[in-house]
Write a protein that holds these residues in place. Sequence first.
Motif, mmCIF file in Angstrom:
data_model
loop_
_atom_site.group_PDB
_atom_site.id
_atom_site.type_symbol
_atom_site.label_atom_id
_atom_site.label_comp_id
_atom_site.label_asym_id
_atom_site.label_seq_id
_atom_site.Cartn_x
_atom_site.Cartn_y
_atom_site.Cartn_z
ATOM 1 N N ILE A 201 47.233 47.524 43.453
ATOM 2 C CA ILE A 201 47.192 46.378 42.552
ATOM 3 C C ILE A 201 48.284 45.386 42.974
ATOM 4 O O ILE A 201 49.443 45.774 43.138
ATOM 5 C CB ILE A 201 47.466 46.807 41.085
ATOM 6 C CG1 ILE A 201 46.500 47.924 40.645
ATOM 7 C CG2 ILE A 201 47.423 45.622 40.135
ATOM 8 C CD1 ILE A 201 45.058 47.494 40.560
ATOM 9 N N LYS A 202 47.917 44.107 43.140
ATOM 10 C CA LYS A 202 48.901 43.077 43.498
ATOM 11 C C LYS A 202 49.717 42.712 42.261
ATOM 12 O O LYS A 202 49.188 42.645 41.162
ATOM 13 C CB LYS A 202 48.207 41.844 44.054
ATOM 14 C CG LYS A 202 47.558 42.098 45.387
ATOM 15 C CD LYS A 202 47.012 40.834 45.982
ATOM 16 C CE LYS A 202 46.335 41.218 47.277
ATOM 17 N NZ LYS A 202 46.440 40.249 48.299
ATOM 18 N N HIS A 203 51.007 42.503 42.489
ATOM 19 C CA HIS A 203 51.883 42.070 41.408
ATOM 20 C C HIS A 203 51.586 40.615 41.073
ATOM 21 O O HIS A 203 51.370 39.802 41.963
ATOM 22 C CB HIS A 203 53.359 42.196 41.810
ATOM 23 C CG HIS A 203 53.788 43.598 42.064
ATOM 24 N ND1 HIS A 203 53.852 44.545 41.080
ATOM 25 C CD2 HIS A 203 54.165 44.229 43.202
ATOM 26 C CE1 HIS A 203 54.261 45.693 41.592
ATOM 27 N NE2 HIS A 203 54.449 45.533 42.887
ATOM 28 N N PRO B 194 56.198 39.192 44.690
ATOM 29 C CA PRO B 194 55.434 39.552 45.887
ATOM 30 C C PRO B 194 55.197 41.051 45.969
ATOM 31 O O PRO B 194 55.936 41.851 45.393
ATOM 32 C CB PRO B 194 56.328 39.095 47.042
ATOM 33 C CG PRO B 194 57.515 38.443 46.449
ATOM 34 C CD PRO B 194 57.504 38.656 44.978
ATOM 35 N N GLY B 195 54.168 41.421 46.687
ATOM 36 C CA GLY B 195 53.911 42.824 46.941
ATOM 37 C C GLY B 195 52.852 43.410 46.029
ATOM 38 O O GLY B 195 52.168 42.705 45.293
ATOM 39 N N SER B 196 52.738 44.720 46.104
ATOM 40 C CA SER B 196 51.739 45.426 45.317
ATOM 41 C C SER B 196 52.249 46.823 44.975
ATOM 42 O O SER B 196 53.258 47.266 45.515
ATOM 43 C CB SER B 196 50.424 45.526 46.097
ATOM 44 O OG SER B 196 50.620 46.264 47.288
#
Length: 156
Positions: A140-142, A146-148
């Motif tokens: 799941i993308k934040h 940034p990031g997941s």
Amino acid sequence: CELLMVKERSGPAAKLGIWKLPTGIIERGEDLVDAARREVLEETGVRTRAEDASVISFRHAHPRSADGVSDLFFVVSLRAEGSTSADAQLSIQESEILEAKWMPLADVLEIDYYKQGSVLYEMVVGAIVEERAKFEPKRIKHGSRPGSSLVYRSRM
């Protein structure tokens, strides 16, 4: 059903001389499934498929170390690349592993540490035999940074 089992050359399980699942410690920044796949590959030479991975159980114990840190231990179900376990060539990590083999579930149940009522039965055998829900990863993308993250949800 067959399980990939190892006998350790060193470590706590080596002192007991028992067959166990390949295990290890997750590295900083490593995803849980990637860590499980890496440990299986390092210890046994068996390549596994990421798309079939699921967490079948975990244990939370306090404290498990001399410094009083709690311990989380996850059991990840993986499938070997190829059509059968016989297709997966074993190549042990000789510095850590004494032996490795594919073991039928019925043989695992004969090992004292895997008898019904034991912690290992509940974590490994019970999760397979009793067909409990599995925790499957979903990236799941934040939204706010940034990031997941990998979210593990049970599948009923």
